[in-house]
Motif scaffolding. Structure first.
Motif, mmCIF file in Angstrom:
data_model
loop_
_atom_site.group_PDB
_atom_site.id
_atom_site.type_symbol
_atom_site.label_atom_id
_atom_site.label_comp_id
_atom_site.label_asym_id
_atom_site.label_seq_id
_atom_site.Cartn_x
_atom_site.Cartn_y
_atom_site.Cartn_z
ATOM 1 N N MET A 133 0.546 -1.626 0.464
ATOM 2 C CA MET A 133 -0.475 0.001 -0.327
ATOM 3 C C MET A 133 0.983 0.528 0.208
ATOM 4 S SD MET A 133 -2.988 -1.372 2.351
ATOM 5 C CE MET A 133 -2.835 -3.135 3.041
ATOM 6 N N GLY A 134 2.076 1.499 -0.048
ATOM 7 C CA GLY A 134 2.977 2.058 0.142
ATOM 8 C C GLY A 134 3.083 3.642 1.191
ATOM 9 N N VAL A 135 2.787 2.932 2.426
ATOM 10 C CA VAL A 135 2.623 3.883 3.172
ATOM 11 C C VAL A 135 4.022 4.458 3.688
ATOM 12 C CG1 VAL A 135 1.751 3.816 6.016
ATOM 13 C CG2 VAL A 135 0.668 2.960 4.436
ATOM 14 N N THR A 136 4.339 5.402 3.977
ATOM 15 C CA THR A 136 5.904 6.205 4.421
ATOM 16 C C THR A 136 5.362 7.131 5.503
ATOM 17 O OG1 THR A 136 4.774 7.905 2.985
ATOM 18 C CG2 THR A 136 6.301 5.629 1.887
ATOM 19 N N ARG A 137 4.783 7.824 6.190
ATOM 20 C CA ARG A 137 4.462 8.380 6.609
ATOM 21 C C ARG A 137 2.780 7.863 7.673
ATOM 22 N NH1 ARG A 137 7.375 12.760 7.592
ATOM 23 N NH2 ARG A 137 5.871 15.185 8.930
ATOM 24 N N LEU A 138 3.390 9.008 9.403
ATOM 25 C CA LEU A 138 1.621 8.507 9.597
ATOM 26 C C LEU A 138 1.669 9.610 10.613
ATOM 27 C CD1 LEU A 138 1.813 5.563 11.785
ATOM 28 C CD2 LEU A 138 1.161 5.529 9.815
ATOM 29 N N ASN A 139 0.488 10.223 10.129
ATOM 30 C CA ASN A 139 0.329 11.486 11.179
ATOM 31 C C ASN A 139 -1.083 11.202 12.413
ATOM 32 O OD1 ASN A 139 2.041 13.074 9.126
ATOM 33 N ND2 ASN A 139 0.191 12.873 7.553
ATOM 34 N N VAL A 140 -0.590 12.287 12.738
ATOM 35 C CA VAL A 140 -1.412 12.740 14.608
ATOM 36 C C VAL A 140 -2.350 13.351 13.983
ATOM 37 C CG1 VAL A 140 -1.782 11.743 16.761
ATOM 38 C CG2 VAL A 140 -0.030 10.101 15.500
ATOM 39 N N ILE A 141 -3.715 13.482 14.239
ATOM 40 C CA ILE A 141 -4.497 14.552 13.799
ATOM 41 C C ILE A 141 -5.198 14.424 15.315
ATOM 42 C CG2 ILE A 141 -5.792 16.290 12.405
ATOM 43 C CD1 ILE A 141 -3.468 15.150 11.045
ATOM 44 N N ARG A 142 -5.687 15.929 15.304
ATOM 45 C CA ARG A 142 -6.620 16.331 17.012
ATOM 46 C C ARG A 142 -7.351 16.174 16.743
ATOM 47 N NH1 ARG A 142 -2.504 19.921 19.005
ATOM 48 N NH2 ARG A 142 -1.422 19.374 20.382
ATOM 49 N N GLU A 143 -9.033 16.172 17.320
ATOM 50 C CA GLU A 143 -9.763 16.023 16.504
ATOM 51 C C GLU A 143 -10.974 17.540 16.107
ATOM 52 O OE1 GLU A 143 -14.852 14.692 18.613
ATOM 53 O OE2 GLU A 143 -13.619 16.110 19.696
ATOM 54 N N ASP A 144 -9.748 18.582 16.540
ATOM 55 C CA ASP A 144 -10.089 20.195 16.026
ATOM 56 C C ASP A 144 -9.344 20.076 14.300
ATOM 57 O OD1 ASP A 144 -7.138 20.454 17.144
ATOM 58 O OD2 ASP A 144 -7.658 21.966 17.977
ATOM 59 N N GLY A 145 -8.478 19.224 14.669
ATOM 60 C CA GLY A 145 -8.087 19.044 12.755
ATOM 61 C C GLY A 145 -6.781 19.803 12.539
ATOM 62 N N SER A 146 -6.274 20.468 14.063
ATOM 63 C CA SER A 146 -4.153 20.299 13.628
ATOM 64 C C SER A 146 -3.711 19.214 14.222
ATOM 65 C CB SER A 146 -4.256 21.036 15.110
ATOM 66 O OG SER A 146 -4.784 20.399 16.068
ATOM 67 N N SER A 147 -2.304 19.600 13.015
ATOM 68 C CA SER A 147 -1.534 18.434 13.535
ATOM 69 C C SER A 147 -1.122 18.230 14.891
ATOM 70 C CB SER A 147 -0.498 18.860 12.670
ATOM 71 O OG SER A 147 0.854 18.183 12.205
ATOM 72 N N PHE A 148 -0.753 16.704 15.259
ATOM 73 C CA PHE A 148 -0.562 17.419 16.662
ATOM 74 C C PHE A 148 1.268 16.184 16.348
ATOM 75 C CE2 PHE A 148 0.073 14.037 20.376
ATOM 76 C CZ PHE A 148 -0.171 14.777 21.751
ATOM 77 N N TYR A 149 1.158 14.956 16.332
ATOM 78 C CA TYR A 149 2.749 14.638 15.670
ATOM 79 C C TYR A 149 2.376 13.970 14.557
ATOM 80 C CZ TYR A 149 6.937 11.842 16.443
ATOM 81 O OH TYR A 149 7.654 10.926 17.074
ATOM 82 N N ALA A 150 3.526 13.375 13.189
ATOM 83 C CA ALA A 150 4.073 12.844 12.443
ATOM 84 C C ALA A 150 5.344 12.298 12.331
ATOM 85 C CB ALA A 150 4.719 13.790 10.724
ATOM 86 N N THR A 151 6.178 11.497 11.415
ATOM 87 C CA THR A 151 7.157 10.884 11.797
ATOM 88 C C THR A 151 6.377 9.562 10.610
ATOM 89 O OG1 THR A 151 7.627 8.723 12.519
ATOM 90 C CG2 THR A 151 6.306 8.258 12.249
ATOM 91 N N SER A 152 7.491 9.126 9.667
ATOM 92 C CA SER A 152 7.926 9.057 8.180
ATOM 93 C C SER A 152 8.119 6.780 9.068
ATOM 94 C CB SER A 152 9.147 8.731 8.236
ATOM 95 O OG SER A 152 9.296 10.088 8.105
ATOM 96 N N VAL A 153 7.772 5.940 8.060
ATOM 97 C CA VAL A 153 7.995 4.968 8.104
ATOM 98 C C VAL A 153 8.255 4.150 6.869
ATOM 99 C CG1 VAL A 153 5.822 2.345 7.915
ATOM 100 C CG2 VAL A 153 5.579 5.377 9.189
ATOM 101 N N ASP A 154 9.558 2.985 7.301
ATOM 102 C CA ASP A 154 10.515 2.473 6.584
ATOM 103 C C ASP A 154 9.131 1.372 6.109
ATOM 104 O OD1 ASP A 154 12.130 4.033 6.369
ATOM 105 O OD2 ASP A 154 13.501 2.854 8.361
ATOM 106 N N ALA A 155 9.749 1.130 4.384
ATOM 107 C CA ALA A 155 9.581 -0.054 3.674
ATOM 108 C C ALA A 155 9.850 -1.191 4.783
ATOM 109 C CB ALA A 155 9.844 -0.211 2.709
ATOM 110 N N GLY A 156 8.567 -2.288 4.898
ATOM 111 C CA GLY A 156 8.552 -3.371 5.980
ATOM 112 C C GLY A 156 8.758 -3.551 7.329
#
Length: 129
Positions: free
Chosen positions: A66-89
């Protein structure tokens, strides 16, 4: 633990609660979503203030097929809380999740700029003001 250390530990926790907001004790993370990307989101934290440390388990196909390369955590109000890269595998990711509100963990393919999946989570626990 001697009394001076105990007093310092209690003072430190009290200061943390006062400066960081509510204290959430015995937190758990729940979701009612079925997902092709997320197998499970849990926490091993015993407590948290504005967030708890979440342990995200991705399906084996998430980063490969599916090619996921990043995870973003978003608060209920739509603001960004945290983001991190994800490696293949990679199938295990640790990230903070906000307490006291619903949040979304958004799996993104940054190569083609698409959202692969969104996983709604809620941190529950005993809250102390």
């Amino acid at each position: 633990m001697n009394s001076n250390r105990r007093l310092c530990a209690v003072a430190a926790v009290a200061l943390l609660v006062v400066t960081a907001g509510c204290l959430t004790v015995s937190p758990s993370i729940s979701s009612a979503d079925d997902s092709p990307v997320f197998e499970r989101v849990s926490t091993v934290s015993e407590w948290g203030t504005s967030s708890v440390q979440g342990s995200v388990t991705l399906t084996p196909a998430a980063t490969t097929e599916m090619g996921v390369t990043r995870l973003n955590v978003i608060r209920e109000d739509g603001s960004s809380f945290y983001a991190t890269s994800v490696d293949a595998g990679q199938t295990s990711v640790s990230l903070p999740i906000p307490t006291g509100t619903r949040s979304r963990i958004v799996a993104v393919n940054t190569v083609n700029g698409t959202v692969v999946d969104t996983y709604n989570v809620t941190v529950r626990g005993t809250r102390y003001p």
